[in-house]
Design a protein around this motif. Structure first.
Motif, PDB file in Angstrom:
ATOM      1  N   SER A 162      -2.645 -14.928  10.801  1.00 16.18           N
ATOM      2  CA  SER A 162      -3.333 -15.559   9.671  1.00 16.18           C
ATOM      3  C   SER A 162      -4.415 -16.702  10.509  1.00 16.18           C
ATOM      4  O   SER A 162      -5.217 -17.125  10.129  1.00 16.18           O
ATOM      5  CB  SER A 162      -2.611 -16.523   9.175  1.00 16.18           C
ATOM      6  OG  SER A 162      -1.811 -17.522   9.767  1.00 16.18           O
ATOM      7  N   GLU A 253       0.019 -19.442   4.049  1.00 12.97           N
ATOM      8  CA  GLU A 253       0.714 -18.924   2.857  1.00 12.97           C
ATOM      9  C   GLU A 253       2.269 -19.037   3.031  1.00 12.97           C
ATOM     10  O   GLU A 253       2.827 -19.185   4.164  1.00 12.97           O
ATOM     11  CB  GLU A 253       0.288 -17.317   3.081  1.00 12.97           C
ATOM     12  CG  GLU A 253       1.315 -16.326   3.847  1.00 12.97           C
ATOM     13  CD  GLU A 253       0.653 -16.321   5.471  1.00 12.97           C
ATOM     14  OE1 GLU A 253       1.402 -15.824   6.127  1.00 12.97           O
ATOM     15  OE2 GLU A 253      -0.290 -16.983   5.809  1.00 12.97           O
ATOM     16  N   THR A 266       6.625  -6.251   7.336  1.00  9.19           N
ATOM     17  CA  THR A 266       5.324  -5.830   7.258  1.00  9.19           C
ATOM     18  C   THR A 266       4.713  -4.924   8.184  1.00  9.19           C
ATOM     19  O   THR A 266       3.977  -3.937   7.944  1.00  9.19           O
ATOM     20  CB  THR A 266       4.335  -7.194   6.912  1.00  9.19           C
ATOM     21  OG1 THR A 266       5.034  -7.602   5.897  1.00  9.19           O
ATOM     22  CG2 THR A 266       2.898  -6.500   6.524  1.00  9.19           C
ATOM     23  N   TYR A 284      -2.818  -5.700   6.195  1.00 12.41           N
ATOM     24  CA  TYR A 284      -1.620  -5.807   5.603  1.00 12.41           C
ATOM     25  C   TYR A 284      -1.166  -7.428   5.919  1.00 12.41           C
ATOM     26  O   TYR A 284      -1.088  -7.691   6.838  1.00 12.41           O
ATOM     27  CB  TYR A 284      -0.402  -5.238   6.083  1.00 12.41           C
ATOM     28  CG  TYR A 284      -0.569  -3.591   5.696  1.00 12.41           C
ATOM     29  CD1 TYR A 284       0.466  -3.157   4.739  1.00 12.41           C
ATOM     30  CD2 TYR A 284      -1.531  -3.012   6.430  1.00 12.41           C
ATOM     31  CE1 TYR A 284       0.427  -1.678   4.333  1.00 12.41           C
ATOM     32  CE2 TYR A 284      -1.403  -1.448   5.805  1.00 12.41           C
ATOM     33  CZ  TYR A 284      -0.538  -0.899   4.924  1.00 12.41           C
ATOM     34  OH  TYR A 284      -0.524   0.298   4.604  1.00 12.41           O
ATOM     35  N   GLN A 285      -0.686  -8.022   4.839  1.00 17.34           N
ATOM     36  CA  GLN A 285       0.001  -9.271   4.663  1.00 17.34           C
ATOM     37  C   GLN A 285       1.034  -9.376   3.766  1.00 17.34           C
ATOM     38  O   GLN A 285       1.045  -8.909   2.440  1.00 17.34           O
ATOM     39  CB  GLN A 285      -1.055 -10.484   4.758  1.00 17.34           C
ATOM     40  CG  GLN A 285      -0.279 -11.956   4.535  1.00 17.34           C
ATOM     41  CD  GLN A 285      -1.444 -12.654   4.161  1.00 17.34           C
ATOM     42  OE1 GLN A 285      -2.399 -13.008   5.081  1.00 17.34           O
ATOM     43  NE2 GLN A 285      -1.171 -13.676   3.147  1.00 17.34           N
ATOM     44  N   ASN A 286       2.341 -10.083   4.002  1.00 13.57           N
ATOM     45  CA  ASN A 286       3.603  -9.908   3.015  1.00 13.57           C
ATOM     46  C   ASN A 286       3.695  -8.756   2.402  1.00 13.57           C
ATOM     47  O   ASN A 286       3.818  -8.549   1.079  1.00 13.57           O
ATOM     48  CB  ASN A 286       3.136 -11.176   2.078  1.00 13.57           C
ATOM     49  CG  ASN A 286       3.582 -12.388   2.392  1.00 13.57           C
ATOM     50  OD1 ASN A 286       4.185 -12.674   3.509  1.00 13.57           O
ATOM     51  ND2 ASN A 286       2.939 -13.614   2.016  1.00 13.57           N
ATOM     52  N   VAL A 288       1.820  -6.159   1.831  1.00 10.73           N
ATOM     53  CA  VAL A 288       1.075  -5.424   0.851  1.00 10.73           C
ATOM     54  C   VAL A 288      -0.391  -5.386   1.638  1.00 10.73           C
ATOM     55  O   VAL A 288      -0.659  -6.139   2.492  1.00 10.73           O
ATOM     56  CB  VAL A 288       0.708  -5.807  -0.531  1.00 10.73           C
ATOM     57  CG1 VAL A 288       1.934  -5.688  -1.233  1.00 10.73           C
ATOM     58  CG2 VAL A 288       0.299  -7.535  -0.539  1.00 10.73           C
ATOM     59  N   MET A 290      -4.136  -6.193   1.910  1.00 11.35           N
ATOM     60  CA  MET A 290      -4.981  -7.365   1.258  1.00 11.35           C
ATOM     61  C   MET A 290      -6.454  -7.397   1.891  1.00 11.35           C
ATOM     62  O   MET A 290      -6.654  -6.490   2.757  1.00 11.35           O
ATOM     63  CB  MET A 290      -4.383  -8.758   1.617  1.00 11.35           C
ATOM     64  CG  MET A 290      -2.979  -8.868   1.078  1.00 11.35           C
ATOM     65  SD  MET A 290      -2.461 -10.608   1.361  1.00 11.35           S
ATOM     66  CE  MET A 290      -3.713 -11.698   0.351  1.00 11.35           C
ATOM     67  N   GLU A 291      -7.190  -7.940   1.372  1.00 13.08           N
ATOM     68  CA  GLU A 291      -8.899  -7.902   1.658  1.00 13.08           C
ATOM     69  C   GLU A 291      -8.917  -9.008   2.785  1.00 13.08           C
ATOM     70  O   GLU A 291      -9.000 -10.125   2.449  1.00 13.08           O
ATOM     71  CB  GLU A 291      -9.791  -8.103   0.641  1.00 13.08           C
ATOM     72  CG  GLU A 291     -11.111  -7.712   1.144  1.00 13.08           C
ATOM     73  CD  GLU A 291     -12.297  -7.724  -0.032  1.00 13.08           C
ATOM     74  OE1 GLU A 291     -12.547  -6.626  -0.495  1.00 13.08           O
ATOM     75  OE2 GLU A 291     -12.593  -8.704  -0.537  1.00 13.08           O
TER      76      GLU A 291
END
Length: 319
Positions: A162, A253, A266, A284-286, A288, A290-291
């Motif tokens: 992140s 997050e 992940t 990918y994050q958590n 899934v 993501m953008e």
């Protein structure tokens, strides 16, 4: 596609994607124990891969991982390769050794790295150390391993963080004016932006050869060695540095911390999900896709970073 959430464990991922592991060859950088890399390696061993190659700067740190893999399944071929990702000669030797022991690599996981180095430090090539270890070294190694990746229609997984939200890539001052403009989190953040831009550049160039890439933020864990030199006061500096760099708030997050069983989930989803071929390049994050922020994936930055990386390693990779 099975549904995973932020609390998914590596065991759940391995159970779901076991057919994607059986008989395959995996290469992981930076899997010294304890680390996300070591957790991925031992998790993969549960489902019968043919070959696990672990590349590390310090071989003594990965021997416990090797012994654990062999205890799980003695039929797995486990190889160790010494490589210093801040030394281009070491990377070239390691790539040659890897290509000599495996004709194909189904999944390359670029997991090695350093974080938030407090003192401005250069590698022997004059490159800021976090950019060198986290991106430039993996850029060179990955491109040298393309023949083995192509033989398997493989994929490349770059571990980011992140921290990519702390800064854009500093193309006009990537080496921090010889330290004058350096701070530990901007240096780390820049290298993590590079991990994402590199995944985009690889996929754009190599999809036609069957190779795709993704970047993964695994989450936070305080059991690894990555941040043992940092204090909570150091982490408290992040919001102010992001505000200065991007004029935006920084929000950690949830979950704020993942267990050792969760931290590899992940990256393993990205490494094993058959659907990645249609999603890549992806962030990918958590558990899934993501953008990622626009500056971490826009075509202009992707191309500028590829060109800069070629200049810094002294070799062009045209596909």
């Amino acid at each position: 596609m099975p549904t995973f959430d932020a609390t998914a464990t590596s065991e759940q991922v391995i159970e779901t994607f076991a057919p994607q592991i059986k008989g395959k060859a995996f290469l992981i950088t930076g899997a010294g124990q304890p680390s996300i890399g070591s957790q991925m390696a031992t998790s993969l061993a549960q489902a019968g891969p043919a070959h696990i190659v672990i590349a590390s700067r310090t071989l003594s740190r990965i021997y416990p991982v090797v012994y654990e893999i062999q205890a799980i399944d003695p039929t797995i071929n486990v190889s160790t390769i010494q490589v210093d990702l801040t030394d281009h000669a070491s990377i070239r030797r390691a790539a040659s050794d890897i290509l000599s022991i495996t004709p194909k690599i189904d999944v390359l996981i670029n997991s090695a790295g350093v974080m938030a180095i407090k003192e401005y430090t250069l590698d022997k090539n004059g490159i800021e150390l976090q950019l060198s270890a986290n991106h430039i070294g993996h850029f060179l190694l990955t491109n040298l391993l393309v023949p083995a990746l192509e033989a398997a229609s493989g994929r490349v997984i770059n571990l980011t963080s992140s921290a990519f939200r702390i800064t854009h890539f500093r193309f006009d001052d990537w080496n921090f004016s010889n330290g004058k403009t350096y701070d530990l989190w901007t240096g780390y953040g820049q290298s993590k932006v590079a991990n994402i831009l590199f995944a985009w550049g690889l996929t754009q160039r190599l999809r036609g050869r069957g190779i795709v890439a993704a970047a993964v933020h695994p989450g936070y864990n305080f059991d690894t060695r990555l941040g043992t030199h940092l204090t909570m006061d150091d982490y408290a500096e992040i919001p102010a540095i992001r505000m200065r760099n991007l004029d935006k708030e920084f929000v950690f997050e949830e979950p704020r911390s993942k267990t050792f069983a969760q931290i590899a989930a992940t990256p393993l989803i990205a490494a094993l999900d058959p659907g990645l071929k249609g999603k890549a390049p992806a962030f990918y994050q958590n558990s899934v896709v993501m953008e990622a922020d626009e500056y971490a994936r826009d075509l202009g930055s992707v191309e500028r970073l590829w060109t800069l990386s070629e200049e810094l390693v002294g070799q062009e990779f045209r596909y």
